[in-house]
Design a protein around this motif. Structure first.
Motif, PDB file in Angstrom:
ATOM      1  N   THR A 103    -150.296  16.507  36.463  1.00 11.02           N
ATOM      2  CA  THR A 103    -150.122  15.341  37.346  1.00 11.02           C
ATOM      3  C   THR A 103    -151.227  15.241  38.399  1.00 11.02           C
ATOM      4  O   THR A 103    -151.157  14.395  39.288  1.00 11.02           O
ATOM      5  CB  THR A 103    -148.756  15.401  38.050  1.00 11.02           C
TER       6      THR A 103
ATOM      7  N   ARG B 155    -154.530  13.917  35.215  1.00  7.81           N
ATOM      8  CA  ARG B 155    -153.374  13.099  34.846  1.00  7.81           C
ATOM      9  C   ARG B 155    -153.698  12.196  33.649  1.00  7.81           C
ATOM     10  O   ARG B 155    -152.930  12.107  32.690  1.00  7.81           O
ATOM     11  CB  ARG B 155    -152.941  12.242  36.044  1.00  7.81           C
TER      12      ARG B 155
ATOM     13  N   GLN C 278    -152.194  12.280  29.847  1.00  8.62           N
ATOM     14  CA  GLN C 278    -151.532  11.116  29.244  1.00  8.62           C
ATOM     15  C   GLN C 278    -152.186  10.732  27.914  1.00  8.62           C
ATOM     16  O   GLN C 278    -151.489  10.413  26.938  1.00  8.62           O
ATOM     17  CB  GLN C 278    -151.573   9.937  30.223  1.00  8.62           C
TER      18      GLN C 278
END
Length: 661
Positions: A103, A124, A128
Motif C-alpha cells: 500500500t 501500490r 495492483q
C-alpha cells in the motif's frame, strides 16, 4: 589514457559510510541474537564459508523469510552436485517483494526508454498491476510448474508479468527482442511453455524495429502454447494481425477482477526461472534456479554487497536476455527503487546513461566494464555535464574492469565513489566475487569474495593458491547454483559443465588470483588463455595493454596451437574512425604488450578487422574465433542467432582461408 598500476589504493570508506553500511547492521544483529562477534569483513567471510549451514540459517532469520512451512534441515549434504537447501521449507518469491509495501506510495520502479518518457510507479500501483495480471494468468489456467515465456524488452510490463508468474508458482523465462528468431525458438522450445508474452517491436538507436512477424514465427514454433498476451510498445494501437488468438495486455488488465494478490507456496528447491547460456555453440543450456535459493542469495548480495535499502535507486543497464535483469528485479526485495532503461546506451550520445543517472537521482549505477572503458577511450567527463551528487556506487560486470577504468571513474565521475567490480554469471544469477562498502578499493581488484561463497583459486594439481593465477572454483554448495538443467534427467550435462575437471568441486571457467589482502583479480576465461612456452596469461591483460593505444577501438586475441611449433597467436584490432594500422602502430602495440605482459606474449601478427563478434550481452567470442581459425565449420562453432553482430564473423572466415594457403 593514463596508466595505473594494479593494486594501487584509490578509495577508502569514511567512518560514516562504514557505520551506515547494511552489512554492519547484520554484524551487530549477529552479536545481539547469535552471540557471535566479528572484527572485520574477512573474519565474517571465514565464518560464513566454514560454517555454511549456520551462516545461511542466519540469513533466513535476519530477513525473517516468510514460509508456509518452515525448515528442519538447512543443507541435505555438502556433496556437489545434488546438495539441497532447506528441503522441507515452502516459500514464494513474489510475497517477499511486496511484504509491508503493498500500500506504499513510495516509488518502486522508474522506467523509461527511447520511445517512452520517464515514469515513476509506486509500490501500490505495482501491486495492483501484478494482482490484475495474476487474475489474467489464473483465468488462462496457469498453475504451479507451468512455463511462461516472454519476448520483451526491459520495460515495466516485463516486471509485472514476471512477478505475477512467480506469484502462482509458474516458471519464468525471457528473451530480448534483439535476439535472432531461431535463438529465441531454440530457448523456448526446450521448456515447452504454456503462455507467451510479446511486443510488436521496439526502438534502438533512433530506429524502429517491427517484431510482429518474428513473434508470429516464435508462436507457431511453440506447439504447447495455450495463450499469447501482446503489448503495444512500438505502436500505441498495434493490431498483431499475424499472431493467433492474441490477448491485448491493456484490455486484459482492465477486465481483470479486482482481487488481492495471493501467493502459491512452492518447495524451496522448486524452479523460479530458467536462464539460458549464451548459446554461442549449439543450443543454449537451460539453467534452472530455485525460488528459495534465488530469494536468499539476492537478499544477501543486494543488501550487504550492493548496500541497497529503502531510499536507494538501483540501476543496471541490461536486457531481459541477461541474468543482470533478474538481478536488477531482485533489488525490489530490499525496498529500493529499481530503474529500467530500454534503448541504446550511447544514443543520442555516449552521455545518455549519465543523463539518466541525473534525471532519476540514481544511487547505484550498474553497467558493463566495456561501457566504462568505452567512455574512457572517448574521453567522456560525466562530472562536467551532470549532477551526480546522489550517486554512491558504480558496479561493473561482464568482463574484468582494468585498473585504468577504476581511475577514470574517480577522475571523471566522482571522487568519493565506491567502485565495485563483480564477477559471477548466469550459472548462479549473482556475483560471488564483488564489493562491500566497508572495504577499500584497489585499482583492478575486486574487493572480496561474497559471504557464503567458498571461492578458491586452484592450480593444475587441484590445490588452493594465493598470489598465483588459477582456476576459479567453488568448494562448498551455494544456494543459487542450478538445481538442474531442463531435460537433463540424469544430470550429465550439468556435471559436464561444472564438475568434470575437479570432481565434487564447481569449476567456473575463469582465471582468478586471490591476493594476500584477500582481494581478487579476474583474468578472463580459462579456456581462452594464451599459453606461450608454458607461460599462461589471461586475455584481459593483453586487452588492457592494447587499450593504451588511442587509435585502437577494440581488440581480440586467440592462441592457436601448432603441431610442430609454438602457438600461432594473432591479435585482431578494430581501428577508430580515421585511423590506420601502420607498421609503426603495430610496433607500438607490440611494445606495449611486451612491457605490460611479457615478451612471450607479443602476438605472431596484428590484423585489422572491421568489427569483433560479440554475444547479445556484449562478450567477445574468443573461443568461436579460435575454432574458426582451426578450420571448424559454422554449425560446429556458433549459433548466429545468439550474436549481436553475426556479420563480424565473415572477416575471420576469410582470414582462416588465407592462413590455410
Amino acid at each position: 589514457m593514463k596508466q595505473v598500476e594494479e593494486g594501487i589504493l584509490l578509495w577508502e570508506p569514511s567512518e560514516e559510510r562504514k557505520t551506515t553500511a547494511k552489512i554492519n547492521s547484520y554484524i551487530k544483529w549477529l552479536g545481539e541474537h547469535k552471540n557471535m562477534h566479528f572484527q572485520d569483513y574477512h573474519a565474517l567471510w571465514d565464518w560464513s564459508v566454514h560454517e555454511i549451514e549456520a551462516f545461511w540459517a542466519s540469513i533466513w532469520d535476519y530477513f525473517d523469510l516468510q514460509a508456509e512451512e518452515g525448515y528442519q534441515t538447512i543443507l541435505s549434504s555438502h556433496h556437489m552436485p545434488g546438495a539441497k537447501w532447506f528441503p522441507e521449507a515452502t516459500v514464494n518469491y513474489t510475497e517477499h517483494i511486496f511484504r509491508n509495501r503493498a500500500t506504499s506510495n513510495q516509488p518502486a520502479i522508474i522506467h523509461t526508454s527511447e520511445s517512452r518518457k520517464i515514469k515513476t510507479v509506486s509500490w501500490r500501483q505495482l501491486y495492483q498491476d501484478t494482482a490484475a495480471m495474476q487474475q489474467v494468468l489464473k483465468r488462462l489456467g496457469i498453475q504451479k510448474g507451468d512455463r511462461v515465456v516472454a519476448y520483451l524488452p526491459n520495460i515495466y510490463e516485463a516486471v509485472v508479468a514476471f512477478l505475477a508468474t512467480a506469484s502462482v508458482g509458474a516458471i519464468w523465462s525471457s528473451a530480448s527482442p534483439d535476439f535472432g528468431t531461431q535463438s529465441v525458438i531454440d530457448r523456448f522450445q526446450q521448456i515447452e511453455p504454456k503462455l507467451f508474452f510479446t511486443i510488436d517491436g521496439y526502438v534502438y538507436g533512433g530506429k524502429a524495429f517491427d517484431r510482429t512477424d518474428v513473434a508470429a514465427e516464435i508462436q507457431s514454433s511453440l506447439p504447447t502454447l495455450e495463450a499469447t498476451i501482446a503489448i503495444s510498445y512500438l505502436e500505441e494501437q498495434a493490431t498483431f494481425a499475424s499472431l493467433q488468438h492474441v490477448i491485448h495486455w491493456e484490455q486484459a488488465i482492465k477486465e481483470a477482477p479486482v482481487r488481492p494478490l495471493s501467493f502459491t507456496y512452492v518447495a524451496f528447491n522448486d524452479p523460479l526461472w530458467v536462464l539460458f547460456s549464451s548459446g554461442t555453440t549449439g543450443k543454449p543450456k537451460p539453467i534452472v534456479q530455485s525460488q528459495g535459493g534465488i530469494l536468499l542469495e539476492h537478499l544477501k548480495a543486494l543488501t550487504f554487497h550492493v548496500d541497497l535499502g529503502e531510499g536507494d535507486r538501483f540501476f543496471w543497464f541490461t536486457t531481459t536476455g541477461w541474468m543482470m535483469w533478474n538481478f536488477l528485479i531482485g533489488g525490489l526485495l530490499t525496498g529500493s527503487t529499481i530503474i529500467l532503461y530500454d534503448g541504446n546506451p550511447a544514443y543520442p550520445s555516449k552521455g545518455r546513461l549519465w543523463q539518466l543517472a541525473e534525471e532519476t537521482k540514481m544511487t547505484v549505477f550498474g553497467t558493463s566494464a566495456s561501457y566504462i572503458t568505452s567512455c574512457m577511450k572517448d574521453n567522456i567527463k560525466p562530472y562536467e555535464n551532470y549532477d551526480l551528487n546522489q550517486l554512491k556506487n558504480i558496479s561493473s560486470t561482464g568482463s574484468p574492469l582494468p585498473p585504468e577504468g577504476f581511475l577514470w571513474c574517480y577522475e571523471n565521475v566522482k571522487k568519493d565513489l565506491w567502485i565495485a567490480s563483480a564477477s559471477g554469471g548466469t550459472d548462479v544469477c549473482t556475483a560471488f566475487i564483488l564489493g562491500v562498502p566497508t572495504l577499500p578499493v584497489y585499482a583492478g581488484e575486486l574487493q572480496c569474495r561474497g559471504l557464503g561463497a567458498k571461492i578458491e583459486s586452484f592450480n593444475d594439481n587441484g590445490k588452493p593458491v594465493i598470489e598465483e593465477v588459477g582456476e576459479l572454483v567453488l568448494t562448498e554448495p551455494f544456494p543459487s547454483m542450478p538445481i538442474y538443467f531442463w531435460n537433463d534427467p540424469d544430470g550429465s550435462r550439468l556435471k559436464e559443465s561444472y564438475f568434470n575437471v575437479f570432481p565434487g568441486i564447481w569449476r567456473h571457467g575463469d582465471y582468478l588470483k586471490i591476493t594476500k589482502r584477500k582481494t581478487c583479480v579476474i583474468y578472463g576465461r580459462s579456456d581462452a588463455t594464451i599459453n606461450r612456452g608454458g607461460v599462461r596469461i589471461g586475455t584481459s591483460e593483453i586487452y588492457r595493454a592494447v587499450d593504451h593505444i588511442p587509435e585502437i577501438a577494440d581488440s581480440l586475441i586467440v592462441d592457436i596451437p601448432q603441431p610442430n611449433s609454438d602457438s600461432f597467436v594473432p591479435l585482431f584490432v578494430v581501428m577508430k574512425d580515421g585511423c590506420q594500422l601502420t607498421d609503426d602502430l603495430k610496433q607500438q602495440i607490440n611494445q606495449h604488450i611486451r612491457a605490460h605482459c611479457s615478451p612471450r606474449h607479443v602476438p605472431t601478427g596484428i590484423y585489422e578487422v572491421p568489427d569483433l563478434p560479440r554475444t547479445l550481452n556484449g562478450k567477445k567470442l574468443e573461443i568461436p574465433v579460435k575454432k574458426i581459425l582451426q578450420g571448424k565449420q559454422m554449425e560446429q562453432i556458433v549459433n548466429k542467432g545468439s550474436l549481436h553482430n553475426a556479420a563480424a564473423l565473415d572477416a575471420f572466415y576469410q582470414f582462416a582461408e588465407k592462413i590455410k594457403t
